[in-house]
Design a protein around this motif. Structure first.
Motif, PDB file in Angstrom:
ATOM      1  N   VAL A 135      20.680  25.692  -9.682  1.00 44.64           N
ATOM      2  CA  VAL A 135      20.744  25.455 -11.128  1.00 44.64           C
ATOM      3  C   VAL A 135      22.176  25.153 -11.570  1.00 44.64           C
ATOM      4  N   ILE A 136      23.117  25.999 -11.193  1.00 41.58           N
ATOM      5  CA  ILE A 136      24.492  25.833 -11.681  1.00 41.58           C
ATOM      6  C   ILE A 136      25.162  24.631 -11.025  1.00 41.58           C
ATOM      7  N   HIS A 137      24.964  24.434  -9.723  1.00 44.25           N
ATOM      8  CA  HIS A 137      25.663  23.345  -9.049  1.00 44.25           C
ATOM      9  C   HIS A 137      25.100  21.982  -9.446  1.00 44.25           C
ATOM     10  N   SER A 138      23.802  21.877  -9.670  1.00 42.87           N
ATOM     11  CA  SER A 138      23.245  20.596 -10.101  1.00 42.87           C
ATOM     12  C   SER A 138      23.760  20.211 -11.485  1.00 42.87           C
ATOM     13  N   VAL A 139      23.828  21.173 -12.399  1.00 43.61           N
ATOM     14  CA  VAL A 139      24.376  20.897 -13.725  1.00 43.61           C
ATOM     15  C   VAL A 139      25.860  20.553 -13.628  1.00 43.61           C
ATOM     16  N   ASN A 140      26.581  21.240 -12.748  1.00 45.13           N
ATOM     17  CA  ASN A 140      28.009  20.965 -12.596  1.00 45.13           C
ATOM     18  C   ASN A 140      28.246  19.557 -12.053  1.00 45.13           C
ATOM     19  N   LEU A 141      27.438  19.101 -11.114  1.00 46.42           N
ATOM     20  CA  LEU A 141      27.572  17.735 -10.607  1.00 46.42           C
ATOM     21  C   LEU A 141      27.336  16.712 -11.716  1.00 46.42           C
ATOM     22  N   MET A 142      26.342  16.954 -12.554  1.00 41.34           N
ATOM     23  CA  MET A 142      26.076  16.033 -13.651  1.00 41.34           C
ATOM     24  C   MET A 142      27.237  15.999 -14.637  1.00 41.34           C
ATOM     25  N   LEU A 143      27.800  17.157 -14.965  1.00 40.56           N
ATOM     26  CA  LEU A 143      28.903  17.196 -15.906  1.00 40.56           C
ATOM     27  C   LEU A 143      30.183  16.607 -15.321  1.00 40.56           C
ATOM     28  N   LEU A 144      30.374  16.716 -14.005  1.00 43.29           N
ATOM     29  CA  LEU A 144      31.561  16.146 -13.370  1.00 43.29           C
ATOM     30  C   LEU A 144      31.568  14.628 -13.420  1.00 43.29           C
ATOM     31  N   THR A 145      30.413  14.018 -13.323  1.00 41.52           N
ATOM     32  CA  THR A 145      30.330  12.568 -13.164  1.00 41.52           C
ATOM     33  C   THR A 145      29.810  11.847 -14.400  1.00 41.52           C
ATOM     34  N   THR A 146      29.594  12.541 -15.502  1.00 33.17           N
ATOM     35  CA  THR A 146      29.018  11.914 -16.695  1.00 33.17           C
ATOM     36  C   THR A 146      29.841  12.315 -17.906  1.00 33.17           C
ATOM     37  N   PRO A 147      30.300  11.350 -18.692  1.00 28.59           N
ATOM     38  CA  PRO A 147      31.017  11.707 -19.931  1.00 28.59           C
ATOM     39  C   PRO A 147      30.109  12.438 -20.909  1.00 28.59           C
ATOM     40  N   SER A 148      30.740  13.196 -21.783  1.00 30.61           N
ATOM     41  CA  SER A 148      29.968  13.971 -22.760  1.00 30.61           C
ATOM     42  C   SER A 148      29.187  13.061 -23.695  1.00 30.61           C
ATOM     43  N   GLU A 149      29.762  11.917 -24.042  1.00 27.22           N
ATOM     44  CA  GLU A 149      29.075  10.989 -24.934  1.00 27.22           C
ATOM     45  C   GLU A 149      27.794  10.447 -24.310  1.00 27.22           C
ATOM     46  N   ASP A 150      27.846  10.154 -23.012  1.00 29.12           N
ATOM     47  CA  ASP A 150      26.646   9.661 -22.334  1.00 29.12           C
ATOM     48  C   ASP A 150      25.576  10.744 -22.227  1.00 29.12           C
ATOM     49  N   LEU A 151      26.000  11.979 -21.991  1.00 29.67           N
ATOM     50  CA  LEU A 151      25.029  13.071 -21.899  1.00 29.67           C
ATOM     51  C   LEU A 151      24.320  13.293 -23.235  1.00 29.67           C
ATOM     52  N   VAL A 152      25.097  13.290 -24.300  1.00 28.42           N
ATOM     53  CA  VAL A 152      24.496  13.503 -25.611  1.00 28.42           C
ATOM     54  C   VAL A 152      23.594  12.335 -25.986  1.00 28.42           C
ATOM     55  N   TRP A 153      24.002  11.115 -25.629  1.00 28.55           N
ATOM     56  CA  TRP A 153      23.148   9.955 -25.907  1.00 28.55           C
ATOM     57  C   TRP A 153      21.832  10.037 -25.129  1.00 28.55           C
ATOM     58  N   ALA A 154      21.898  10.446 -23.859  1.00 32.35           N
ATOM     59  CA  ALA A 154      20.673  10.574 -23.064  1.00 32.35           C
ATOM     60  C   ALA A 154      19.766  11.656 -23.637  1.00 32.35           C
ATOM     61  N   LEU A 155      20.355  12.763 -24.098  1.00 37.74           N
ATOM     62  CA  LEU A 155      19.535  13.826 -24.677  1.00 37.74           C
ATOM     63  C   LEU A 155      18.894  13.372 -25.993  1.00 37.74           C
ATOM     64  N   SER A 156      19.658  12.679 -26.818  1.00 39.86           N
ATOM     65  CA  SER A 156      19.087  12.186 -28.076  1.00 39.86           C
ATOM     66  C   SER A 156      18.016  11.137 -27.822  1.00 39.86           C
ATOM     67  N   TRP A 157      18.170  10.339 -26.755  1.00 41.58           N
ATOM     68  CA  TRP A 157      17.134   9.362 -26.400  1.00 41.58           C
ATOM     69  C   TRP A 157      15.843  10.073 -25.999  1.00 41.58           C
ATOM     70  N   GLY A 158      15.969  11.163 -25.262  1.00 42.20           N
ATOM     71  CA  GLY A 158      14.781  11.894 -24.852  1.00 42.20           C
ATOM     72  C   GLY A 158      14.107  12.635 -25.985  1.00 42.20           C
ATOM     73  N   LEU A 159      14.904  13.052 -26.995  1.00 45.42           N
ATOM     74  CA  LEU A 159      14.351  13.796 -28.128  1.00 45.42           C
ATOM     75  C   LEU A 159      14.022  12.893 -29.310  1.00 45.42           C
ATOM     76  N   ALA A 160      14.147  11.601 -29.130  1.00 46.14           N
ATOM     77  CA  ALA A 160      13.897  10.662 -30.239  1.00 46.14           C
ATOM     78  C   ALA A 160      12.486  10.783 -30.807  1.00 46.14           C
ATOM     79  N   PRO A 161      11.425  10.999 -29.995  1.00 46.96           N
ATOM     80  CA  PRO A 161      10.088  11.152 -30.613  1.00 46.96           C
ATOM     81  C   PRO A 161       9.968  12.323 -31.578  1.00 46.96           C
ATOM     82  N   LEU A 162      10.833  13.344 -31.408  1.00 44.65           N
ATOM     83  CA  LEU A 162      10.759  14.490 -32.318  1.00 44.65           C
ATOM     84  C   LEU A 162      11.285  14.167 -33.705  1.00 44.65           C
ATOM     85  N   ALA A 163      12.017  13.054 -33.825  1.00 41.37           N
ATOM     86  CA  ALA A 163      12.522  12.673 -35.148  1.00 41.37           C
ATOM     87  C   ALA A 163      11.389  12.324 -36.099  1.00 41.37           C
ATOM     88  N   CYS A 164      10.259  11.876 -35.552  1.00 38.83           N
ATOM     89  CA  CYS A 164       9.098  11.581 -36.405  1.00 38.83           C
ATOM     90  C   CYS A 164       8.519  12.845 -37.026  1.00 38.83           C
TER      91      CYS A 164
END
Length: 304
Positions: free
Chosen positions: A154-183
């Protein structure tokens, strides 16, 4: 005293030396969910396989070892300690099905009950103290294995994602996944903006802790000479100062945000547009195919 900066846990490190940087952040989120959710109610073979896959991806990622080996070593020690503690803790006696008739009614009858113990030690005498008996049975061994592998994956997989992905891209991907909830009226853009602020706040917390540790080291504080009471008071004062500095940074950030009108922006506003190259398209396709294969394998062999 820069040991905190040498262990970049939860921070993005800029560079171009890894193929993980070319994968779409939405696929990275899906892979992290694979490592988070598939170990639930899974067997020990699947948990060990996930751990081996994660270590293989880390070795073949192309990231410099200085970015991940220290954090992986700390996670291995933490997971091993928690696993051993869970393995030695008693988990209760297994259920035993007794026969309906008494064994004394049949002369010469011997009951053979399968042993649940894998390893037994003790009781060990340490002077006036008696330690044990220390027993590892099947249930406690499975509990220790699941605890250790879950912590590392759990911790190492999240750490790998955070090491190689900017914060802006992570937040954009999360907002893309939660976009249906905006309705349904969920403020997805506001939540993504708050998450972006939280991710940007992590380096500030690390910097404050680093400054406090450097201040203690420069004053040559010796906790053994201070005694227990004075050492405990020093730890409390340092924790209080750390909390005060963090709250001060948060207040300064809030004042800066209000000075600019207090406006929040969607996650796509902060994301830098990236060009799709043939290499990234191939990597994304392979990542999607392997992800679907892993989901299918989990449904078929996850209970092993």
């Amino acid at each position: 005293m820069d040991w905190l900066r040498q262990i970049p846990i939860g921070q993005y490190v800029d560079g171009r030396e890894s193929w993980l940087r070319l994968i779409d952040p939405r696929l990275k989120f899906a892979w992290v969910l694979l490592f988070l959710l598939t170990p639930v109610l899974a067997g020990p073979i699947w948990r060990l396989s996930l751990l081996g896959l994660l270590l293989l991806l880390t070795l073949l990622s192309g990231l410099p070892p200085r970015l991940w080996w220290r954090s992986l070593l700390l996670l291995a020690l933490l997971g091993g300690g928690v696993g051993l503690l869970a393995a030695f803790l008693p988990t209760g006696d297994p259920a035993v099905s007794w026969p309906l008739r008494s064994p004394q009614e049949l002369p010469g009858l011997s009951l053979q009950v399968p042993s649940w113990d894998i390893w037994r030690l003790g009781p060990v005498r340490l002077g006036p103290l008696s330690l044990g008996p220390l027993v590892i049975d099947r249930r406690s061994a499975e509990l220790g294995l699941s605890s250790a592998t879950l912590i590392v994956t759990v911790i190492h997989s999240v750490n790998l994602m955070l090491l190689t992905t900017p914060s802006e891209d992570l937040v954009w991907a999360l907002s893309w996944g939660l976009a249906p909830l905006a309705c349904l009226g969920v403020p997805v853009e506001r939540l993504s903006f708050q998450l972006l602020l939280a991710l940007r706040f992590l380096p500030l917390v690390q910097e404050e802790l680093q400054n406090l540790m450097r201040a203690l080291a420069s004053r040559a504080v010796n906790l053994r000479r201070l005694g227990f009471k004075a050492s405990f008071g020093l730890v409390l004062s340092v924790g209080e100062r750390l909390l005060a500095n963090i709250l001060l940074r948060a207040e300064q950030g809030a004042d800066a945000l209000l000075a600019r009108g207090g406006q929040w922006r969607p996650a796509s506003h902060f994301r830098v547009a990236s060009k799709t190259t043939p290499a990234s398209a191939v990597l994304n396709s392979l990542a999607m195919i392997v992800l679907l294969m892993m989901v299918g394998l989990r449904g078929k062999y996850g209970a092993l």
